[in-house]
Design a protein around this motif. Structure first.
Motif, PDB file in Angstrom:
ATOM      1  N   TYR A  49      -4.135  47.223  17.235  1.00  0.00           N
ATOM      2  CA  TYR A  49      -3.344  46.116  17.007  1.00  0.00           C
ATOM      3  C   TYR A  49      -3.786  44.869  18.227  1.00  0.00           C
ATOM      4  CZ  TYR A  49      -0.665  49.133  14.435  1.00  0.00           C
ATOM      5  OH  TYR A  49      -0.077  50.068  13.399  1.00  0.00           O
ATOM      6  N   THR A  50      -3.326  43.805  17.663  1.00  0.00           N
ATOM      7  CA  THR A  50      -3.709  42.424  18.330  1.00  0.00           C
ATOM      8  C   THR A  50      -2.400  41.368  18.191  1.00  0.00           C
ATOM      9  OG1 THR A  50      -5.949  42.619  17.885  1.00  0.00           O
ATOM     10  CG2 THR A  50      -5.217  40.485  18.612  1.00  0.00           C
ATOM     11  N   ALA A  51      -2.026  40.848  19.170  1.00  0.00           N
ATOM     12  CA  ALA A  51      -1.017  39.709  18.878  1.00  0.00           C
ATOM     13  C   ALA A  51      -1.443  38.213  18.941  1.00  0.00           C
ATOM     14  CB  ALA A  51      -0.084  39.757  20.174  1.00  0.00           C
ATOM     15  N   TYR A  57      -4.562  32.523  13.692  1.00  0.00           N
ATOM     16  CA  TYR A  57      -5.359  33.057  14.588  1.00  0.00           C
ATOM     17  C   TYR A  57      -6.870  33.024  14.271  1.00  0.00           C
ATOM     18  CZ  TYR A  57      -6.335  36.450  18.140  1.00  0.00           C
ATOM     19  OH  TYR A  57      -6.806  37.188  19.197  1.00  0.00           O
ATOM     20  N   LEU A 110       6.940  37.661  13.401  1.00  0.00           N
ATOM     21  CA  LEU A 110       7.238  39.084  13.449  1.00  0.00           C
ATOM     22  C   LEU A 110       6.682  40.105  12.111  1.00  0.00           C
ATOM     23  CD1 LEU A 110      10.585  38.328  14.996  1.00  0.00           C
ATOM     24  CD2 LEU A 110       8.472  38.860  16.155  1.00  0.00           C
ATOM     25  N   THR A 112       3.381  42.390  10.734  1.00  0.00           N
ATOM     26  CA  THR A 112       2.318  42.916  11.140  1.00  0.00           C
ATOM     27  C   THR A 112       1.222  43.083   9.710  1.00  0.00           C
ATOM     28  OG1 THR A 112       3.200  44.478  12.601  1.00  0.00           O
ATOM     29  CG2 THR A 112       0.942  45.190  11.834  1.00  0.00           C
ATOM     30  N   ILE A 135      -2.845  42.702  13.138  1.00  0.00           N
ATOM     31  CA  ILE A 135      -2.402  41.623  13.774  1.00  0.00           C
ATOM     32  C   ILE A 135      -0.772  41.239  13.320  1.00  0.00           C
ATOM     33  CG2 ILE A 135      -3.305  39.837  12.022  1.00  0.00           C
ATOM     34  CD1 ILE A 135      -4.084  38.426  14.675  1.00  0.00           C
ATOM     35  N   THR A 136      -0.160  40.888  14.669  1.00  0.00           N
ATOM     36  CA  THR A 136       1.156  40.625  14.404  1.00  0.00           C
ATOM     37  C   THR A 136       1.386  39.173  15.057  1.00  0.00           C
ATOM     38  OG1 THR A 136       1.878  42.896  14.637  1.00  0.00           O
ATOM     39  CG2 THR A 136       3.599  41.381  14.943  1.00  0.00           C
ATOM     40  N   ASN A 137       1.896  38.384  14.185  1.00  0.00           N
ATOM     41  CA  ASN A 137       2.597  36.944  14.896  1.00  0.00           C
ATOM     42  C   ASN A 137       3.744  37.181  15.476  1.00  0.00           C
ATOM     43  OD1 ASN A 137       3.450  34.523  15.607  1.00  0.00           O
ATOM     44  ND2 ASN A 137       3.570  33.860  13.201  1.00  0.00           N
ATOM     45  N   LYS A 138       3.649  37.039  16.932  1.00  0.00           N
ATOM     46  CA  LYS A 138       4.617  37.456  18.016  1.00  0.00           C
ATOM     47  C   LYS A 138       5.681  36.217  18.075  1.00  0.00           C
ATOM     48  CE  LYS A 138       3.662  41.299  19.091  1.00  0.00           C
ATOM     49  NZ  LYS A 138       4.579  42.542  19.162  1.00  0.00           N
TER      50      LYS A 138
END
Length: 140
Positions: A49-51, A57, A110, A112, A135-138
Motif C-alpha cells: 500500500y502507498t498513500a 500521483y 479515501l 483504495t 494506492i489510497t488518496n488520503k
C-alpha cells in the motif's frame, strides 16, 4: 487368404501417406532472444500500500535490465478495491528510455485502488513483466 495378400501393400501405402504429411520447416527466421525485462517502481511500495496526497500521483518505472532496442510499451490499469470499478488512466507513450514517469489520475478521496503496470517489449510481446500495488488518496 486373399486378405493377407492385400494387407501388406495397404499397410505400406498407409505408412507412406502419413510419413509424407509431416510438417516441413518453411525457413522462418528465428528471433534473437532478448534479455528478460526487470523493472523496479520508485515512489510506490510494490505489492503493498502507498498513500497519495491528492487525486493524482506520479511514480516511476525503471527498467533495470538491458532495454530492448525497439523500446517498451506501458499499460496502466487502475481498479477500485473493493468494488472493481475501472478508473480510466491516460495512455503512456512507448519508451526507449530506462526511466518512465507514470501519472495516475482520478484517485477519489479515501478510496483504495489496485494499480497494475504491464511493461512489454515492443519487438517481443512474450517479454513482459507485471507490477502491482495499491494506492489510497488520503486527502479528504
Amino acid at each position: 487368404m486373399p486378405l493377407k495378400l492385400y494387407l501388406l501393400p495397404i499397410l505400406t501405402l498407409f505408412i507412406m501417406t502419413f510419413s509424407s504429411c509431416s510438417k516441413k520447416d518453411s525457413g522462418s527466421a528465428v528471433k534473437p532472444t532478448e534479455e528478460g525485462l526487470k523493472v523496479s517502481l520508485t515512489n510506490v511500495t510494490e505489492a503493498s500500500y502507498t498513500a497519495a496526497a491528492g487525486s493524482t500521483y506520479t511514480f516511476q518505472a525503471a527498467v533495470t535490465s538491458k532495454l530492448p532496442s525497439s523500446g517498451v510499451n506501458i499499460t496502466v490499469k487502475a481498479v477500485t478495491d473493493p468494488g472493481g470499478v475501472n478508473i480510466p488512466q491516460n495512455a503512456v507513450a512507448p519508451s526507449t528510455s530506462g526511466a518512465i514517469a507514470i501519472t495516475l489520475i482520478g484517485l477519489e478521496p479515501l478510496r483504495t485502488v489496485l494499480v497494475t503496470v504491464v511493461i512489454t517489449s515492443t519487438s517481443n510481446p512474450d517479454n513482459t513483466i507485471t507490477k502491482t500495488f495499491w494506492i489510497t488518496n488520503k486527502a479528504e
